[in-house]
Design a protein around this motif. Sequence first.
Motif, PDB file in Angstrom:
ATOM      1  N   LEU A   1      15.767 102.866  32.163  1.00 57.46           N
ATOM      2  CA  LEU A   1      15.002 103.553  31.119  1.00 57.46           C
ATOM      3  C   LEU A   1      13.547 103.735  31.532  1.00 57.46           C
ATOM      4  O   LEU A   1      12.898 104.718  31.161  1.00 57.46           O
ATOM      5  CB  LEU A   1      15.084 102.772  29.808  1.00 57.46           C
ATOM      6  CG  LEU A   1      16.442 102.837  29.100  1.00 57.46           C
ATOM      7  CD1 LEU A   1      16.522 101.778  28.004  1.00 57.46           C
ATOM      8  CD2 LEU A   1      16.676 104.211  28.522  1.00 57.46           C
ATOM      9  N   VAL A   2      13.028 102.782  32.280  1.00 59.39           N
ATOM     10  CA  VAL A   2      11.638 102.892  32.745  1.00 59.39           C
ATOM     11  C   VAL A   2      11.537 104.008  33.782  1.00 59.39           C
ATOM     12  O   VAL A   2      10.598 104.821  33.754  1.00 59.39           O
ATOM     13  CB  VAL A   2      11.153 101.548  33.331  1.00 59.39           C
ATOM     14  CG1 VAL A   2       9.725 101.671  33.850  1.00 59.39           C
ATOM     15  CG2 VAL A   2      11.245 100.451  32.274  1.00 59.39           C
TER      16      VAL A   2
ATOM     17  N   PRO B   1       4.580  95.160  33.966  1.00 62.13           N
ATOM     18  CA  PRO B   1       5.164  94.839  32.652  1.00 62.13           C
ATOM     19  C   PRO B   1       4.398  93.727  31.943  1.00 62.13           C
ATOM     20  O   PRO B   1       4.324  93.721  30.717  1.00 62.13           O
ATOM     21  CB  PRO B   1       6.592  94.395  33.002  1.00 62.13           C
ATOM     22  CG  PRO B   1       6.890  95.071  34.295  1.00 62.13           C
ATOM     23  CD  PRO B   1       5.594  95.113  35.040  1.00 62.13           C
TER      24      PRO B   1
ATOM     25  N   LEU C   1       8.808  97.982  15.570  1.00 61.29           N
ATOM     26  CA  LEU C   1       9.247  99.371  15.505  1.00 61.29           C
ATOM     27  C   LEU C   1      10.759  99.373  15.678  1.00 61.29           C
ATOM     28  O   LEU C   1      11.283  98.768  16.618  1.00 61.29           O
ATOM     29  CB  LEU C   1       8.587 100.178  16.631  1.00 61.29           C
ATOM     30  CG  LEU C   1       9.089 101.614  16.806  1.00 61.29           C
ATOM     31  CD1 LEU C   1       8.714 102.468  15.602  1.00 61.29           C
ATOM     32  CD2 LEU C   1       8.522 102.225  18.086  1.00 61.29           C
TER      33      LEU C   1
ATOM     34  N   PRO D   1      18.613  97.876  32.161  1.00 62.88           N
ATOM     35  CA  PRO D   1      17.533  98.302  31.275  1.00 62.88           C
ATOM     36  C   PRO D   1      16.412  99.050  32.001  1.00 62.88           C
ATOM     37  O   PRO D   1      15.832  99.993  31.449  1.00 62.88           O
ATOM     38  CB  PRO D   1      17.022  96.986  30.677  1.00 62.88           C
ATOM     39  CG  PRO D   1      18.219  96.103  30.686  1.00 62.88           C
ATOM     40  CD  PRO D   1      18.966  96.467  31.949  1.00 62.88           C
ATOM     41  N   TYR D   2      16.132  98.668  33.240  1.00 58.81           N
ATOM     42  CA  TYR D   2      15.007  99.274  33.950  1.00 58.81           C
ATOM     43  C   TYR D   2      15.236 100.763  34.258  1.00 58.81           C
ATOM     44  O   TYR D   2      14.281 101.497  34.516  1.00 58.81           O
ATOM     45  CB  TYR D   2      14.700  98.502  35.237  1.00 58.81           C
ATOM     46  CG  TYR D   2      13.246  98.609  35.646  1.00 58.81           C
ATOM     47  CD1 TYR D   2      12.298  97.731  35.120  1.00 58.81           C
ATOM     48  CD2 TYR D   2      12.818  99.588  36.522  1.00 58.81           C
ATOM     49  CE1 TYR D   2      10.968  97.840  35.463  1.00 58.81           C
ATOM     50  CE2 TYR D   2      11.484  99.692  36.876  1.00 58.81           C
ATOM     51  CZ  TYR D   2      10.567  98.822  36.344  1.00 58.81           C
ATOM     52  OH  TYR D   2       9.234  98.931  36.674  1.00 58.81           O
TER      53      TYR D   2
ATOM     54  N   GLY E   1      12.022  96.601  22.865  1.00 54.77           N
ATOM     55  CA  GLY E   1      11.557  95.601  23.811  1.00 54.77           C
ATOM     56  C   GLY E   1      10.633  96.292  24.791  1.00 54.77           C
ATOM     57  O   GLY E   1      10.206  97.415  24.565  1.00 54.77           O
ATOM     58  N   VAL E   2      10.400  95.681  25.890  1.00 53.77           N
ATOM     59  CA  VAL E   2       9.440  96.239  26.845  1.00 53.77           C
ATOM     60  C   VAL E   2       9.978  97.485  27.514  1.00 53.77           C
ATOM     61  O   VAL E   2       9.292  98.467  27.652  1.00 53.77           O
ATOM     62  CB  VAL E   2       9.086  95.184  27.911  1.00 53.77           C
ATOM     63  CG1 VAL E   2       8.281  95.812  29.031  1.00 53.77           C
ATOM     64  CG2 VAL E   2       8.325  94.058  27.259  1.00 53.77           C
ATOM     65  N   GLY E   3      11.264  97.457  27.895  1.00 54.02           N
ATOM     66  CA  GLY E   3      11.786  98.534  28.727  1.00 54.02           C
ATOM     67  C   GLY E   3      11.848  99.880  28.036  1.00 54.02           C
ATOM     68  O   GLY E   3      11.403 100.879  28.569  1.00 54.02           O
TER      69      GLY E   3
ATOM     70  N   LEU F   1       1.297  95.564  30.394  1.00 49.36           N
ATOM     71  CA  LEU F   1       1.473  96.852  29.711  1.00 49.36           C
ATOM     72  C   LEU F   1       1.176  96.796  28.217  1.00 49.36           C
ATOM     73  O   LEU F   1       0.585  97.721  27.650  1.00 49.36           O
ATOM     74  CB  LEU F   1       2.903  97.362  29.948  1.00 49.36           C
ATOM     75  CG  LEU F   1       3.222  98.780  29.503  1.00 49.36           C
ATOM     76  CD1 LEU F   1       2.297  99.793  30.145  1.00 49.36           C
ATOM     77  CD2 LEU F   1       4.670  99.122  29.830  1.00 49.36           C
ATOM     78  N   TYR F   2       1.575  95.731  27.565  1.00 51.76           N
ATOM     79  CA  TYR F   2       1.411  95.659  26.106  1.00 51.76           C
ATOM     80  C   TYR F   2       0.359  94.647  25.681  1.00 51.76           C
ATOM     81  O   TYR F   2       0.278  94.304  24.503  1.00 51.76           O
ATOM     82  CB  TYR F   2       2.764  95.358  25.445  1.00 51.76           C
ATOM     83  CG  TYR F   2       3.756  96.467  25.709  1.00 51.76           C
ATOM     84  CD1 TYR F   2       3.673  97.667  25.020  1.00 51.76           C
ATOM     85  CD2 TYR F   2       4.731  96.333  26.697  1.00 51.76           C
ATOM     86  CE1 TYR F   2       4.544  98.709  25.297  1.00 51.76           C
ATOM     87  CE2 TYR F   2       5.602  97.359  26.974  1.00 51.76           C
ATOM     88  CZ  TYR F   2       5.509  98.548  26.270  1.00 51.76           C
ATOM     89  OH  TYR F   2       6.368  99.575  26.545  1.00 51.76           O
TER      90      TYR F   2
ATOM     91  N   ALA G   1      10.339 101.103  25.531  1.00 54.46           N
ATOM     92  CA  ALA G   1       9.155 101.614  24.868  1.00 54.46           C
ATOM     93  C   ALA G   1       8.391 102.647  25.682  1.00 54.46           C
ATOM     94  O   ALA G   1       7.798 103.559  25.115  1.00 54.46           O
ATOM     95  CB  ALA G   1       8.222 100.451  24.542  1.00 54.46           C
TER      96      ALA G   1
END
Lengths: 102, 199
Positions: A85-86, A45, A7, A82-83, B42-44, A48-49, B46
Amino acid sequence: LSDDWQLQVDLGQLRKVFTALIDSLEETRGNVVSINQDDFWSVSPEDLYNVYKTPESLGIGKLSESWEKLRELVEEDEYPIPYHLVWLADVLRALGLPQRSS
Amino acid sequence: MPQPPPGPKSTGSALAEVAGGLGMATAGGLVAAAGGAAVETGVGAAAAAGGVALATHGISQLSRGWHSLFNGGRHEPARIIGPAPGSASPAAKPGSAGQEASSTGIGRPTSPTVDPGMTVESSRDRARKSLEKQIAAHEEKLKNYKANPDAYDNKGFLKNAPSDEIRQDIIDGRVKHLEHEIEEFRKQRDAAAEEGDGN
Protein backbone atom coordinates in the motif's frame (compact mmCIF):
# COMPACT_ATOMS: atom_id res chain seq x y z
CA LEU A 1 -6.85 15.22 18.79
CA SER A 2 -7.47 13.00 21.75
CA ASP A 3 -5.59 9.77 22.15
CA ASP A 4 -8.64 7.68 21.36
CA TRP A 5 -9.49 9.55 18.13
CA GLN A 6 -9.35 7.29 15.10
CA LEU A 7 -10.10 7.84 11.45
CA GLN A 8 -12.25 5.01 10.22
CA VAL A 9 -11.90 4.13 6.56
CA ASP A 10 -14.67 2.05 5.04
CA LEU A 11 -13.01 -0.26 2.54
CA GLY A 12 -16.09 -0.35 0.33
CA GLN A 13 -15.91 3.42 0.02
CA LEU A 14 -12.17 3.29 -0.51
CA ARG A 15 -12.69 0.82 -3.33
CA LYS A 16 -15.27 3.19 -4.90
CA VAL A 17 -12.87 6.11 -4.54
CA PHE A 18 -10.10 4.17 -6.22
CA THR A 19 -12.31 3.06 -9.09
CA ALA A 20 -13.63 6.60 -9.63
CA LEU A 21 -10.13 8.07 -9.65
CA ILE A 22 -8.67 5.44 -11.96
CA ASP A 23 -11.62 5.83 -14.34
CA SER A 24 -11.08 9.59 -14.34
CA LEU A 25 -7.36 9.15 -14.94
CA GLU A 26 -7.94 6.85 -17.89
CA GLU A 27 -10.44 9.30 -19.39
CA THR A 28 -8.13 12.26 -19.11
CA ARG A 29 -4.69 10.76 -19.63
CA GLY A 30 -5.25 7.47 -21.42
CA ASN A 31 -4.31 3.92 -20.55
CA VAL A 32 -0.62 4.59 -20.04
CA VAL A 33 0.68 7.52 -18.05
CA SER A 34 4.31 8.57 -18.19
CA ILE A 35 5.95 9.96 -15.08
CA ASN A 36 9.14 11.91 -15.54
CA GLN A 37 10.17 11.85 -11.90
CA ASP A 38 11.92 8.93 -10.23
CA ASP A 39 13.70 9.90 -7.02
CA PHE A 40 11.62 11.33 -4.16
CA TRP A 41 12.08 12.22 -0.51
CA SER A 42 10.74 9.71 1.98
CA VAL A 43 10.15 10.06 5.70
CA SER A 44 10.87 7.03 7.85
CA PRO A 45 7.80 5.29 9.29
CA GLU A 46 9.08 6.20 12.75
CA ASP A 47 8.95 9.92 11.99
CA LEU A 48 6.03 10.10 9.57
CA TYR A 49 3.28 10.69 12.13
CA ASN A 50 5.31 12.36 14.85
CA VAL A 51 4.43 15.99 14.22
CA TYR A 52 6.20 17.13 17.39
CA LYS A 53 9.49 16.43 15.68
CA THR A 54 10.56 17.65 12.28
CA PRO A 55 12.08 14.73 10.37
CA GLU A 56 15.82 15.12 10.39
CA SER A 57 17.00 12.35 8.18
CA LEU A 58 15.09 11.87 4.97
CA GLY A 59 15.55 8.88 2.73
CA ILE A 60 15.32 8.84 -1.05
CA GLY A 61 12.88 6.45 -2.66
CA LYS A 62 12.46 5.65 -6.33
CA LEU A 63 9.14 5.56 -8.14
CA SER A 64 10.52 2.97 -10.54
CA GLU A 65 11.30 0.74 -7.58
CA SER A 66 7.84 1.21 -6.06
CA TRP A 67 6.18 0.48 -9.38
CA GLU A 68 8.35 -2.60 -9.89
CA LYS A 69 7.16 -3.95 -6.55
CA LEU A 70 3.54 -3.41 -7.58
CA ARG A 71 4.10 -5.06 -10.95
CA GLU A 72 5.63 -8.07 -9.26
CA LEU A 73 2.54 -8.34 -7.09
CA VAL A 74 0.30 -9.01 -10.07
CA GLU A 75 2.70 -10.40 -12.66
CA GLU A 76 4.64 -12.78 -10.46
CA ASP A 77 1.76 -13.63 -8.14
CA GLU A 78 3.50 -12.22 -5.12
CA TYR A 79 1.55 -12.38 -1.90
CA PRO A 80 0.42 -8.91 -0.78
CA ILE A 81 1.95 -7.38 2.30
CA PRO A 82 0.79 -4.18 3.99
CA TYR A 83 3.78 -2.29 2.60
CA HIS A 84 2.46 -2.74 -0.94
CA LEU A 85 0.00 0.00 0.00
CA VAL A 86 2.91 2.34 0.68
CA TRP A 87 4.44 1.58 -2.72
CA LEU A 88 1.02 2.14 -4.27
CA ALA A 89 0.80 5.47 -2.44
CA ASP A 90 4.18 6.48 -3.88
CA VAL A 91 2.91 5.97 -7.42
CA LEU A 92 -0.52 7.48 -6.79
CA ARG A 93 1.02 10.62 -5.31
CA ALA A 94 3.17 11.04 -8.43
CA LEU A 95 0.08 10.63 -10.62
CA GLY A 96 -1.77 13.20 -8.55
CA LEU A 97 0.86 15.91 -8.72
CA PRO A 98 1.74 17.99 -11.79
CA GLN A 99 4.77 16.82 -13.73
CA ARG A 100 7.83 18.85 -12.94
CA SER A 101 11.17 19.04 -14.62
CA SER A 102 13.86 17.47 -12.46
CA MET B 1 25.89 -6.13 -13.05
CA PRO B 2 22.47 -5.53 -11.58
CA GLN B 3 20.09 -3.72 -13.87
CA PRO B 4 17.99 -0.84 -12.60
CA PRO B 5 14.26 -1.42 -12.78
CA PRO B 6 12.39 -0.14 -15.83
CA GLY B 7 11.10 3.42 -15.89
CA PRO B 8 7.96 4.37 -14.01
CA LYS B 9 5.40 3.94 -16.74
CA SER B 10 2.02 3.16 -15.23
CA THR B 11 -1.28 2.05 -16.66
CA GLY B 12 -4.57 2.83 -15.04
CA SER B 13 -5.88 -0.68 -15.49
CA ALA B 14 -2.70 -2.15 -14.04
CA LEU B 15 -3.08 0.10 -11.02
CA ALA B 16 -6.64 -1.07 -10.57
CA GLU B 17 -5.40 -4.64 -10.77
CA VAL B 18 -2.82 -3.92 -8.12
CA ALA B 19 -5.45 -2.42 -5.86
CA GLY B 20 -7.67 -5.44 -6.39
CA GLY B 21 -4.79 -7.74 -5.57
CA LEU B 22 -4.06 -5.85 -2.42
CA GLY B 23 -7.66 -6.25 -1.37
CA MET B 24 -7.13 -3.54 1.21
CA ALA B 25 -4.47 -5.04 3.39
CA THR B 26 -3.91 -3.01 6.52
CA ALA B 27 -0.81 -2.12 8.45
CA GLY B 28 -1.91 -4.08 11.47
CA GLY B 29 -2.66 -7.26 9.59
CA LEU B 30 -4.77 -8.49 6.77
CA VAL B 31 -8.41 -7.78 6.29
CA ALA B 32 -9.04 -11.46 5.73
CA ALA B 33 -7.85 -12.09 9.23
CA ALA B 34 -9.56 -9.09 10.78
CA GLY B 35 -12.84 -9.60 8.93
CA GLY B 36 -13.89 -5.98 9.23
CA ALA B 37 -15.36 -3.70 6.59
CA ALA B 38 -14.06 -0.53 8.19
CA VAL B 39 -10.43 -0.04 9.03
CA GLU B 40 -8.98 2.13 11.71
CA THR B 41 -5.99 3.50 9.92
CA GLY B 42 -2.59 2.20 10.81
CA VAL B 43 0.67 3.52 9.48
CA GLY B 44 0.70 1.73 6.15
CA ALA B 45 -2.68 2.61 4.64
CA ALA B 46 -2.60 6.21 5.62
CA ALA B 47 0.00 7.46 3.19
CA ALA B 48 -2.27 7.03 0.18
CA ALA B 49 -4.83 9.71 0.92
CA GLY B 50 -2.91 12.75 2.01
CA GLY B 51 0.81 12.58 2.33
CA VAL B 52 3.26 15.06 3.74
CA ALA B 53 4.55 18.03 1.79
CA LEU B 54 8.13 16.95 2.05
CA ALA B 55 9.91 19.86 0.53
CA THR B 56 8.43 22.32 2.98
CA HIS B 57 7.95 19.85 5.80
CA GLY B 58 4.28 20.76 5.88
CA ILE B 59 1.83 18.71 7.88
CA SER B 60 -1.26 17.13 6.32
CA GLN B 61 -4.22 15.58 8.06
CA LEU B 62 -5.41 12.16 6.99
CA SER B 63 -8.97 12.95 8.02
CA ARG B 64 -9.06 16.01 5.75
CA GLY B 65 -7.72 13.99 2.81
CA TRP B 66 -10.22 11.20 3.35
CA HIS B 67 -13.24 13.49 3.61
CA SER B 68 -12.14 15.51 0.59
CA LEU B 69 -12.35 12.37 -1.50
CA PHE B 70 -16.07 12.18 -0.79
CA ASN B 71 -16.88 15.85 -1.27
CA GLY B 72 -16.37 15.99 -5.01
CA GLY B 73 -20.10 16.08 -5.80
CA ARG B 74 -20.68 12.84 -7.68
CA HIS B 75 -19.66 10.55 -4.87
CA GLU B 76 -21.36 9.77 -1.61
CA PRO B 77 -21.32 12.56 0.95
CA ALA B 78 -18.61 12.64 3.55
CA ARG B 79 -19.52 10.70 6.62
CA ILE B 80 -17.86 8.56 9.19
CA ILE B 81 -18.44 4.90 8.50
CA GLY B 82 -18.13 2.06 10.94
CA PRO B 83 -18.51 1.77 14.65
CA ALA B 84 -17.66 4.45 17.13
CA PRO B 85 -14.27 3.90 18.72
CA GLY B 86 -14.54 1.21 21.29
CA SER B 87 -17.72 -0.36 19.93
CA ALA B 88 -17.95 -3.75 18.26
CA SER B 89 -17.16 -4.03 14.56
CA PRO B 90 -20.25 -3.96 12.35
CA ALA B 91 -21.20 -6.95 10.29
CA ALA B 92 -21.04 -6.19 6.58
CA LYS B 93 -24.39 -6.02 4.84
CA PRO B 94 -24.96 -8.85 2.38
CA GLY B 95 -23.80 -7.83 -1.05
CA SER B 96 -22.05 -4.72 0.16
CA ALA B 97 -18.62 -3.77 -1.03
CA GLY B 98 -17.41 -4.14 2.51
CA GLN B 99 -18.49 -7.72 2.62
CA GLU B 100 -16.87 -8.28 -0.74
CA ALA B 101 -13.63 -6.91 0.60
CA SER B 102 -13.63 -9.11 3.64
CA SER B 103 -14.83 -12.25 1.88
CA THR B 104 -12.27 -11.98 -0.86
CA GLY B 105 -9.57 -11.36 1.67
CA ILE B 106 -6.45 -10.01 0.08
CA GLY B 107 -7.27 -10.65 -3.49
CA ARG B 108 -6.92 -14.41 -3.28
CA PRO B 109 -10.38 -15.93 -2.84
CA THR B 110 -10.60 -18.31 0.08
CA SER B 111 -12.59 -21.49 -0.09
CA PRO B 112 -15.71 -21.47 2.06
CA THR B 113 -15.13 -25.14 2.81
CA VAL B 114 -11.83 -24.46 4.55
CA ASP B 115 -11.87 -24.01 8.29
CA PRO B 116 -11.68 -20.22 8.93
CA GLY B 117 -8.94 -20.67 11.51
CA MET B 118 -6.79 -22.56 9.04
CA THR B 119 -7.38 -19.93 6.35
CA VAL B 120 -6.21 -17.15 8.64
CA GLU B 121 -3.16 -19.12 9.66
CA SER B 122 -2.34 -19.86 6.04
CA SER B 123 -2.70 -16.18 5.10
CA ARG B 124 -0.41 -15.20 7.95
CA ASP B 125 2.19 -17.76 6.90
CA ARG B 126 2.07 -16.56 3.34
CA ALA B 127 2.39 -12.95 4.44
CA ARG B 128 5.37 -13.88 6.62
CA LYS B 129 7.05 -15.70 3.74
CA SER B 130 6.38 -12.76 1.45
CA LEU B 131 7.96 -10.41 3.99
CA GLU B 132 10.99 -12.71 4.29
CA LYS B 133 11.30 -12.60 0.51
CA GLN B 134 11.07 -8.80 0.50
CA ILE B 135 13.73 -8.58 3.22
CA ALA B 136 16.11 -10.81 1.26
CA ALA B 137 15.46 -8.92 -1.99
CA HIS B 138 15.97 -5.56 -0.32
CA GLU B 139 19.17 -6.66 1.41
CA GLU B 140 20.50 -7.78 -1.94
CA LYS B 141 19.42 -4.51 -3.54
CA LEU B 142 21.06 -2.52 -0.75
CA LYS B 143 24.31 -4.46 -1.13
CA ASN B 144 24.31 -3.93 -4.89
CA TYR B 145 23.50 -0.25 -4.55
CA LYS B 146 26.32 0.34 -2.07
CA ALA B 147 28.71 -1.48 -4.40
CA ASN B 148 27.76 0.57 -7.45
CA PRO B 149 25.27 3.41 -6.89
CA ASP B 150 25.86 4.78 -10.40
CA ALA B 151 24.23 1.66 -11.87
CA TYR B 152 20.91 2.85 -10.42
CA ASP B 153 21.24 6.50 -11.38
CA ASN B 154 18.26 6.52 -13.79
CA LYS B 155 17.95 10.29 -13.90
CA GLY B 156 21.64 11.13 -13.74
CA PHE B 157 21.39 12.87 -10.36
CA LEU B 158 24.64 11.31 -9.17
CA LYS B 159 26.46 11.92 -12.42
CA ASN B 160 25.38 15.56 -12.49
CA ALA B 161 25.54 16.29 -8.77
CA PRO B 162 26.82 19.83 -8.19
CA SER B 163 29.27 18.65 -5.54
CA ASP B 164 30.69 15.48 -4.06
CA GLU B 165 28.89 16.30 -0.82
CA ILE B 166 25.48 16.42 -2.50
CA ARG B 167 26.29 13.26 -4.43
CA GLN B 168 27.10 11.52 -1.16
CA ASP B 169 23.90 12.87 0.44
CA ILE B 170 21.86 11.31 -2.37
CA ILE B 171 23.63 7.98 -1.94
CA ASP B 172 23.11 8.13 1.84
CA GLY B 173 19.44 8.96 1.31
CA ARG B 174 18.93 5.95 -0.93
CA VAL B 175 20.68 3.70 1.59
CA LYS B 176 18.56 5.14 4.39
CA HIS B 177 15.33 4.55 2.46
CA LEU B 178 16.16 0.93 1.76
CA GLU B 179 17.24 0.40 5.37
CA HIS B 180 13.96 1.93 6.61
CA GLU B 181 11.99 -0.41 4.39
CA ILE B 182 13.95 -3.45 5.53
CA GLU B 183 13.37 -2.40 9.14
CA GLU B 184 9.65 -2.03 8.49
CA PHE B 185 9.45 -5.45 6.83
CA ARG B 186 11.19 -6.99 9.82
CA LYS B 187 8.75 -5.33 12.22
CA GLN B 188 5.78 -6.57 10.22
CA ARG B 189 7.25 -10.06 9.96
CA ASP B 190 7.89 -10.17 13.71
CA ALA B 191 4.37 -8.89 14.38
CA ALA B 192 2.96 -11.61 12.14
CA ALA B 193 5.06 -14.19 13.97
CA GLU B 194 3.83 -12.95 17.33
CA GLU B 195 0.23 -13.13 16.14
CA GLY B 196 0.87 -16.71 15.06
CA ASP B 197 2.41 -17.59 18.41
CA GLY B 198 -0.59 -16.09 20.16
CA ASN B 199 -2.96 -18.61 18.58
